[in-house]
Design a protein around this motif. Structure first.
Motif, mmCIF file in Angstrom:
data_model
loop_
_atom_site.group_PDB
_atom_site.id
_atom_site.type_symbol
_atom_site.label_atom_id
_atom_site.label_comp_id
_atom_site.label_asym_id
_atom_site.label_seq_id
_atom_site.Cartn_x
_atom_site.Cartn_y
_atom_site.Cartn_z
ATOM 1 N N UNK A 154 0.851 -1.193 0.000
ATOM 2 C CA UNK A 154 0.000 0.000 0.000
ATOM 3 C C UNK A 154 0.876 1.227 0.000
ATOM 4 N N UNK A 155 0.643 2.151 -0.930
ATOM 5 C CA UNK A 155 1.311 3.444 -0.952
ATOM 6 C C UNK A 155 0.306 4.559 -0.690
ATOM 7 N N UNK A 156 0.746 5.626 0.039
ATOM 8 C CA UNK A 156 -0.168 6.712 0.443
ATOM 9 C C UNK A 156 0.419 8.033 -0.010
ATOM 10 N N UNK A 157 -0.468 8.902 -0.557
ATOM 11 C CA UNK A 157 -0.086 10.280 -0.875
ATOM 12 C C UNK A 157 -0.693 11.171 0.186
ATOM 13 N N UNK A 158 0.169 11.731 1.066
ATOM 14 C CA UNK A 158 -0.347 12.486 2.205
ATOM 15 C C UNK A 158 -0.964 13.816 1.789
ATOM 16 N N UNK A 159 -0.434 14.436 0.741
ATOM 17 C CA UNK A 159 -0.978 15.736 0.349
ATOM 18 C C UNK A 159 -2.303 15.589 -0.395
ATOM 19 N N UNK A 160 -2.645 14.360 -0.760
ATOM 20 C CA UNK A 160 -3.872 14.094 -1.509
ATOM 21 C C UNK A 160 -4.866 13.390 -0.597
ATOM 22 N N UNK A 161 -5.067 13.961 0.581
ATOM 23 C CA UNK A 161 -6.026 13.439 1.570
ATOM 24 C C UNK A 161 -5.734 11.988 1.943
ATOM 25 N N UNK A 162 -4.486 11.634 1.840
ATOM 26 C CA UNK A 162 -4.109 10.291 2.258
ATOM 27 C C UNK A 162 -4.605 9.200 1.338
ATOM 28 N N UNK A 163 -4.743 9.463 0.055
ATOM 29 C CA UNK A 163 -5.222 8.452 -0.888
ATOM 30 C C UNK A 163 -4.217 7.323 -0.975
ATOM 31 N N UNK A 164 -4.764 6.058 -0.999
ATOM 32 C CA UNK A 164 -3.897 4.880 -1.026
ATOM 33 C C UNK A 164 -4.151 4.073 -2.279
ATOM 34 N N UNK A 165 -3.132 3.227 -2.614
ATOM 35 C CA UNK A 165 -3.262 2.345 -3.768
ATOM 36 C C UNK A 165 -2.223 1.235 -3.659
ATOM 37 N N UNK A 166 -2.485 0.148 -4.392
ATOM 38 C CA UNK A 166 -1.512 -0.927 -4.451
ATOM 39 C C UNK A 166 -0.369 -0.550 -5.386
ATOM 40 N N UNK A 167 0.854 -0.850 -4.975
ATOM 41 C CA UNK A 167 1.997 -0.444 -5.785
ATOM 42 C C UNK A 167 3.151 -1.407 -5.541
ATOM 43 N N UNK A 168 4.129 -1.303 -6.451
ATOM 44 C CA UNK A 168 5.372 -2.044 -6.263
ATOM 45 C C UNK A 168 6.215 -1.376 -5.176
ATOM 46 N N UNK A 169 7.133 -2.168 -4.577
ATOM 47 C CA UNK A 169 7.977 -1.616 -3.525
ATOM 48 C C UNK A 169 8.849 -0.492 -4.033
ATOM 49 N N UNK A 170 9.361 -0.592 -5.224
ATOM 50 C CA UNK A 170 10.264 0.421 -5.742
ATOM 51 C C UNK A 170 9.551 1.727 -6.070
ATOM 52 N N UNK A 171 8.196 1.710 -6.080
ATOM 53 C CA UNK A 171 7.444 2.931 -6.368
ATOM 54 C C UNK A 171 7.106 3.704 -5.097
ATOM 55 N N UNK A 172 7.469 3.153 -3.938
ATOM 56 C CA UNK A 172 7.083 3.736 -2.650
ATOM 57 C C UNK A 172 8.350 4.165 -1.917
ATOM 58 N N UNK A 173 8.243 5.263 -1.136
ATOM 59 C CA UNK A 173 9.356 5.792 -0.360
ATOM 60 C C UNK A 173 9.045 5.694 1.129
ATOM 61 N N UNK A 174 10.091 5.464 1.906
ATOM 62 C CA UNK A 174 9.979 5.565 3.360
ATOM 63 C C UNK A 174 10.093 7.032 3.731
ATOM 64 N N UNK A 175 9.108 7.529 4.420
ATOM 65 C CA UNK A 175 9.046 8.967 4.715
ATOM 66 C C UNK A 175 9.949 9.274 5.915
ATOM 67 N N UNK A 176 11.296 9.367 5.661
ATOM 68 C CA UNK A 176 12.245 9.679 6.723
ATOM 69 C C UNK A 176 12.739 11.110 6.641
#
Length: 1513
Positions: free
Chosen positions: A1098-1120
């Motif tokens: 699951x990947x989340x876009x925080x600026x877009x009201x927290x919208x989520x979607x299924x994604x590959x691992x390489x398409x997602x970032x750890x928010x550090x």
């Protein structure tokens, strides 16, 4: 300053020189304390007399006069004491006289000088203190010699002498007058006589000693010496000592006689009584003859040793000297001074140890049985040899070695005489055995005495004396030490230790005589075990003995006894050695080898008066040995009857002489019961064709003879022997007949026509015990017996000859056999199996019951159900008795009825427990379930059969499956792990896709679960067959719920379907969390690779009201990095603080947002002018605290030196560029600092967090935000706060103090004087106290000086008294009262020795008091001991070190009671000096400033402490 400087300063002082005074009375008393032995005065005076060439001495004891009543004058103790009547029995004066040469001028001069010995190297006196032994009994001795006299007298504690002419015309006698200090008891005459005779043993000149009491001669001891006989020194001897100091040039032996004549004084008479009656006393005379061996030595000492000896002994070593030894052999009768008078016992120590004589006997023993007189250098008390002083050790040791050489010469001289005597009296004497025995005993006694004399034991008190002498004894000759053996005198290596077990047969191999070995056991044990000079008798010695001669029978007995003992003790004997022994051992007149012997005789089986084979050991030998030993260790066997029979059967007398034949048969008969069956057959074959049986018709072969009771025909050859059981047995064995042969019977009876088989059976039964086996075999195979006619048993035609069969083809005629339709024996009348006839025919093979196969076939195949039942019951009832031995459970006949009617099965095809029928197995008829287990019917099918049935016929519906699984659950303990593993992937479980589905499919246990989340039941198989069935399925691999691996596989297959089916983000995340928590348990690399390629995260876009979607691992970032997230708003992982989710996302390719964004910061508007004060202070703070950034943070990429190059620069603002996956964003004023290369750019009032952020990025390989905050705190917090938190900031504080103090210093390059103000003084004192606190803060850091400290050489001095000692030279050796102790020695450190305990504690008291003055904790102070450096004290990183060696040398003497003012001041100034090194390393004017400042600051505290301790007032 060093001690050398102190000494030079003292010696350069022109005043204060004084002479050292000696208290002579105390000195002499201390010297005399070294002379503890009895009669020491006479020993010294007699030695001086011998040195003076005296031949005679007189010793006169005077008692008090009866009329002399003077009272002791206590005010003048030096006056002679007068005694009242009670003292009349005591000695008041001793006069000693010798007739040697008169005192010369140098003798008179030496007499009045203590410790100036006789310089004549030929004289014994060396230390010049012997004469002063007189002061042990008197106060003021007087000496008169050659018309002059010298009187000694005391003034206080000083001794004075006066010398003058006496006017005495006596030029012969030198006289010593001694008035007793205290009246002495009269010496025991027995002990005094022993002393005098012992003292004359080795005197060179002195020959007569006369002892008087007043004017009565009470004792005379005399010595007479014969001319010497030279001893030849063989060329094989090395006559030099190891260092060539001594060379033995001549050896001789002379006979010495000691004679004594004395009054015998009754024990109950006192001196006053027997003096009045001297003529009434008996006179005792005694004498003794000794042999004294002498060796003349040339002395060659190099200059170095000569000079050192002259320094020590006050005389040069001699150019020649002698050594002497007392040796007493035995006379021709074998005696050796057995009845010597007690007075002379000390001269003959045998068998004890002799003593070293240095003129007179000492306490030192020689190690052997001889006294040794040698001019070795003694200790001062003349009681021991000096082996301590290194030069004297060489000299004395060399002389002791020559004493060992002389011992060896004497020993070999004795052995040569013994050898001559042996050759003369024994080898050449072949007639008289009694004489040879006598001479052997004499020689053994002689050799034993000689060897004992020179057997060395530990010498006392110094064991080295014996060791040195013994070593030379064995090493001085090239020849091997000779000893007496049974074959004469031979080198010891050619002789063997006696072995009592081998005495009876060892005659030619030389061994030590047993008498000699027993009495010299100590020597031979040492020679064998330690010196390896002699060996025990070995097997090779035995071979040598055996190869030299043939043994007698008695010797062979002893040899075999030893051989048995030798092997039984575990000695390894190789096969070749065993063969060699057997071949070499020969005995008897024919010299028969033991290897030709194979047997020994047992007379209880084979009598002694019968012939036996030549390879039998004579009974005269074997009777002395045990049977088991002959068999086990010699390898012989008892002569058996069979082997004797093979031998005896070849004798011609066996067929010619009936008497001889009867004896042979009798022997065989008596041993019949012990003959094996095989041997019986051999014996039968041996005698079968021999005419060895005496009969009435002559000698017959066994098969032609008959026993006496065989009387069927009168013309039979009957044996002519007395019948006994033993004879009958052997005759039967040999083949003598008991019955007439069957052929004859058949010829005479059977061939006549039809016969009555029942009568024949009766005859044969009566003769059955005599029938031979081949005859029985003939009867078994002979068709004699008719068969019963089943159709008409009662109407048989007896006249008709019926067909005949062999017995084993028929059965006994019983009803059950008839019912079964078996062929029966035709028998008239009632059949009885137990009758003789019945037993006989049954023995020929008549069957009493149907065979196993027959009865099983009847039970299985007979057309009649009734017969099948009877046959089965017959089989069951008779199984144990008749069929069990031949029965095979794998029988291939289906004879067992099953629970299904008309169904029969083999034992291996049916089971007792009927539950197995659920899986279509056969179960036995329940009426038989308790009876058939012994036939091989099992309770249950085997696990292999169950698995095979389950695989081949799995259940097709849930009801059938439940029953099968419940049955398998009851059998689950039978299954192995491999069985269950084979089922885990087997599709045998019927399942439905969902509750509404009607289609059943078979699924494997791996894909089934007992519990599944309701939302996932459409994706995973959930089953429940009841608790009992489930128990079996669980061990097959069905799990309670899906594992993380199975959930991951589900998502890889159907992540989109699952996501949509759940309809809830949190439910999907829970699945991911479950997978994440157990992610490490997923050990399938292929599955992880699929997870990376599948959209399961699951990947989340925080600026877009927290919208989520299924994604590959390489398409997602750890928010550090939240800043980067605000800039780019990428798909981020919804992991929050979940550690396991972070790992999952990271493993599946999720990237760090912080690491993925490239950030470039450029300073805009860089200022080139001087820095603002805040920026300057920032740069100093960073450099000062740089070391703290590395504290407990080892993973860095830049060293601390980088901060020294880092410069702070100022800019207007910062411009930041962000780049992520090709997307670029530029922002201004996002930060207030940045680092480019070696420059830190900051804006006005920069944020410390921004500065810390860029420092962390520059120096750490990996970091987190907490590292940024930590560095920020380190930059801004007070040092005192950081110290409280445990940060190492002391060096920073110290540098601040030094910097401040240096600024206040009066020293600079231009010699500029800085004004001293109250404020500067206050700050200076504060700095001093800070340095003290810095020392205290370093407590505990100096556990051991492990790192090598730098040694600083200052310009003012090339050698400083406070140079730091390198750390590798000092070791921590202990702690006393919180002060650590160091030494240059790790083992046996000097500072911990008992001799320095008191001084060390005094020094600790001083240093602890001074530490209190400076408010230092004691742990700051350390004490070391180093006697090789000039360092009095030094300062190492604030730890103060003080050298105990200087305290002991300079101050301990004056501090024994309490410390003095001078001592305390000295070490107070040393403290100040070392504390000044906290500020300045070098010795310079700057250091002097701090030194004086410490002195001024702490002087008042120092004075207060001194007053408190009572040192000053």
């Amino acid at each position: 300053m060093s001690l050398d400087n102190f000494r030079s300063k003292v010696l350069s002082n022109t005043d204060g020189e004084e002479r050292v005074e000696v208290n002579q009375r105390l000195l002499i008393d201390k010297i005399l304390a070294r002379y503890p032995s009895e009669f020491v005065v006479f020993r010294e005076l007699m030695q001086n007399s011998d040195d003076a060439g005296s031949s005679t001495v007189q010793i006169i004891f005077e008692t008090a006069d009866n009329n002399y009543k003077a009272i002791r004058n206590l005010s003048n103790p030096s006056k002679r004491l007068s005694l009242d009547r009670e003292m009349e029995n005591k000695i008041t004066r001793i006069i000693f006289k010798n007739n040697g040469f008169a005192f010369r001028v140098e003798d008179w001069n030496r007499l009045k000088k203590i410790a100036e010995g006789n310089p004549d190297e030929q004289k014994i006196g060396a230390f010049g203190v012997g004469f002063y032994s007189l002061f042990s009994v008197c106060e003021e001795p007087f000496v008169s010699s050659g018309g002059q006299g010298m009187a000694f007298y005391w003034r206080g504690n000083q001794l004075f002498v006066k010398q003058a002419q006496t006017g005495d015309d006596d030029k012969v006698w030198t006289t010593f007058l001694m008035d007793m200090r205290e009246p002495l008891e009269f010496p025991d005459l027995e002990n005094f006589a022993r002393f005098l005779s012992n003292s004359l043993g080795f005197t060179g000149n002195l020959q007569d000693v006369l002892v008087y009491v007043n004017d009565i001669l009470v004792m005379q001891v005399s010595k007479r010496i014969q001319d010497p006989n030279s001893i030849n020194i063989a060329s094989d001897f090395d006559t030099f000592s190891p260092q060539k100091i001594f060379n033995l040039t001549l050896a001789n032996v002379r006979c010495v006689q000691l004679y004594i004549k004395r009054l015998v004084i009754p024990a109950n008479m006192n001196v006053r009584q027997w003096i009045l009656l001297p003529n009434d006393l008996q006179i005792e005379e005694a004498s003794i003859f000794l042999r004294v061996a002498s060796g003349n030595l040339d002395v060659n000492v190099n200059n170095e040793i000569s000079s050192e000896m002259e320094r020590v002994t006050k005389k040069k070593p001699p150019s020649k000297t002698t050594i002497q030894m007392i040796y007493t052999g035995i006379d021709e009768d074998g005696n050796y001074n057995v009845d010597i008078p007690p007075i002379f016992k000390d001269l003959l120590p045998y068998p004890g140890q002799g003593r070293i004589y240095i003129g007179f006997p000492t306490h030192q023993t020689t190690g052997c049985c001889s006294h040794l007189a040698a001019r070795v250098i003694p200790t001062v008390d003349r009681e021991s040899i000096d082996l301590v002083e290194k030069t004297l050790l060489i000299y004395n040791g060399e002389m002791l070695r020559l004493a060992g050489t002389l011992c060896r010469i004497l020993y070999e001289n004795e052995m040569a005489q013994i050898a001559r005597f042996f050759n003369e009296k024994i080898i050449n004497n072949t007639k008289n055995d009694e004489d040879i025995k006598y001479f052997r005993e004499l020689l053994e006694t002689w050799a034993t005495h000689t060897l004992t004399h020179f057997t060395f034991k530990p010498s006392t008190p110094n064991a080295q004396v014996g060791i040195i002498t013994e070593s030379q004894f064995f090493n001085c000759s090239k020849n091997i030490l000779p000893i007496l053996s049974t074959n004469g005198v031979l080198p010891i290596s050619n002789v063997r230790i006696p072995n009592p077990e081998m005495t009876g047969f060892i005659k030619t191999v030389p061994v030590v005589p047993q008498f000699m070995f027993d009495h010299c056991y100590t020597f031979f044990k040492k020679a064998r075990d330690t010196m390896k000079l002699i060996k025990e008798l070995t097997l090779q010695d035995v071979f040598l003995e055996l190869s030299s001669r043939t043994l007698s029978e008695d010797e062979m007995i002893d040899l075999l006894k030893w051989w048995i003992s030798y092997k039984s003790k575990g000695y390894i004997v190789r096969s070749t050695e065993n063969t060699q022994f057997m071949q070499l051992a020969r005995f008897g007149s024919k010299s028969q080898s033991l290897s030709t012997i194979h047997y020994f005789l047992n007379p209880t089986k084979i009598p002694l008066d019968i012939d036996v084979p030549v390879d039998v050991l004579p009974f005269t030998i074997s009777k002395n040995l045990r049977k088991q030993d002959l068999e086990k260790w010699i390898g012989l066997s008892e002569l058996s009857l069979i082997n004797w029979a093979r031998f005896i059967v070849k004798k011609s007398d066996l067929e010619l002489d009936p008497t001889f034949a009867k004896k042979v048969i009798q022997i065989l008969g008596e041993g019949f019961s012990n003959i094996s069956q095989t041997d019986k057959e051999v014996i039968q074959q041996l005698f079968a064709n021999k005419k060895c049986i005496p009969t009435k018709l002559g000698m017959k072969i066994p098969n032609e003879a008959y026993f006496k009771d065989v009387n069927l025909f009168p013309d039979l050859p009957i044996v002519d022997l007395e019948e006994t059981t033993d004879l009958n047995n052997i005759l039967e064995l040999l083949g003598v007949r008991k019955v007439v042969e069957l052929k004859l019977i058949f010829d005479r009876l059977v061939s006549q026509g039809n016969w009555d088989h029942m009568q024949l059976a009766k005859y044969l039964a009566s003769m059955s015990s005599n029938l031979k086996q081949n005859e029985i075999r003939i009867l078994k195979d002979k068709p004699i017996w008719p068969i019963e006619n089943h159709s008409s048993r009662s109407n048989r035609d007896e006249s008709k000859v019926s067909q005949r069969f062999i017995a084993r083809s028929l059965h006994t005629p019983s009803n059950i056999h008839r019912e079964f339709g078996l062929p029966l024996l035709d028998w008239k009348g009632e059949w009885a199996s137990y009758s003789p006839e019945g037993k006989f025919i049954i023995g020929l093979g008549l069957q009493e019951h149907p065979t196993l196969m027959k009865i099983l076939e009847l039970a299985a195949y007979h057309q009649s159900r009734k017969i099948r039942g009877k046959a089965l019951r017959y089989f069951i009832n008779n199984f144990e008795e008749k069929y069990s031995e031949d029965y095979d459970p794998q029988v291939n006949i289906a004879f067992l009825p099953c629970s299904n009617r008309d169904t029969y099965a083999k034992p291996s095809e049916c089971y007792i427990n009927s539950e197995c029928t659920v899986m279509k197995f056969y179960a036995i008829n329940q009426d038989l379930r308790l009876k058939v287990e012994r036939f091989g019917v099992r309770q249950h099918p085997s696990r292999e059969e169950l698995l095979k049935r389950l695989i081949e016929e799995p259940p097709q519906n849930e009801n059938k499956a439940k029953a099968i699984f419940e049955y398998l659950a009851s059998r689950q303990t039978d299954f192995t792990e491999d069985d269950l593993n084979s089922l885990i992937n087997l599709n045998f479980i019927p399942t439905k896709k969902n509750s509404r589905s009607k289609t059943t499919t078979l699924t494997c246990p791996r894909n089934c679960f007992f519990t599944v989340q309701e939302d996932l039941k459409n994706f995973l198989s959930c089953i429940d067959f009841g608790s009992k069935a489930n128990r079996f399925l669980r061990i097959c691999g069905v799990k309670d719920e899906p594992t993380s691996t199975e959930l991951a596989e589900l998502l890889v297959r159907s992540s989109r379907e699952v996501y949509n089916s759940l309809g809830d983000l949190e439910k999907y995340l829970n699945i991911l969390r479950t997978i994440a928590f157990n992610f490490r348990t997923i050990n399938k690399s292929s599955l992880i690779a699929e997870m990376k390629k599948s959209r399961i995260l699951i990947g989340v876009k925080k600026n877009n009201n927290g919208a989520s979607s299924l994604a590959l691992g390489k398409e997602i970032f750890l928010n550090d990095n939240s800043a980067y997230q605000q800039v780019f708003d990428p798909l981020t992982a919804p992991v929050d603080n979940d550690h396991y989710m972070k790992i999952l996302y990271n493993e599946l390719g999720c990237r760090s947002l912080h690491d993925s964004v490239k950030e470039i910061v450029r300073p805009i508007g860089i200022r080139e002018n001087n820095l603002e004060p805040n920026s300057q202070e920032l740069q100093e703070t960073i450099i000062e605290r740089a070391s703290l950034f590395y504290y407990e943070h080892p993973n860095t990429k830049k060293s601390i030196d980088w901060f020294n190059r880092l410069k702070v620069k100022e800019a207007s603002y910062m411009e930041t560029t962000y780049v992520l996956d090709g997307k670029t964003v530029i922002k201004r004023r996002a930060t207030t600092a940045c680092i480019l290369q070696d420059a830190l750019y900051v804006t006005t009032n920069p944020d410390s967090l921004d500065i810390a952020d860029h420092i962390v990025k520059s120096i750490y390989v990996k970091y987190e935000w907490k590292d940024v905050f930590c560095v920020s705190v380190l930059l801004t917090a007070e040092l005192s706060s950081l110290k409280r938190k445990g940060y190492p900031v002391d060096h920073i504080l110290k540098q601040q103090n030094l910097r401040y103090a240096y600024q206040q210093s009066v020293v600079n390059n231009n010699n500029k004087i800085i004004a001293v103000t109250p404020e500067s003084t206050r700050k200076l004192r504060s700095s001093l106290r800070d340095s003290i606190r810095s020392c205290n803060s370093n407590v505990g850091n100096i556990n051991g000086i492990n790192s090598q400290a730098n040694v600083t050489i200052v310009n003012e001095s090339q050698a400083s008294y406070c140079d730091i000692i390198p750390g590798h030279l000092l070791s921590h050796v202990g702690t006393i009262r919180d002060i650590k102790l160091f030494d240059t020695k790790i083992y046996q450190p000097e500072i911990m020795s008992l001799s320095k305990t008191i001084q060390l504690n005094h020094f600790i008291d001083i240093l602890r008091d001074l530490a209190d003055v400076f408010e230092l904790v004691p742990k700051v102070v350390h004490i070391f001991y180093d006697d090789s450096s000039n360092s009095i004290a030094f300062n190492r990183d604030g730890a103060l070190f003080f050298n105990l060696r200087f305290y002991i040398a300079l101050h301990e003497q004056e501090c024994k009671l309490r410390p003095t003012n001078d001592v305390m001041t000295y070490w107070f100034m040393t403290f100040c000096h070392e504390l000044a090194h906290n500020f300045v390393v070098h010795h310079s004017s700057e250091h002097e400033f701090y030194f004086s400042s410490f002195t001024e600051t702490y002087m008042s505290s120092f004075i207060a402490m001194m007053k408190k301790r009572g040192i000053i007032w």
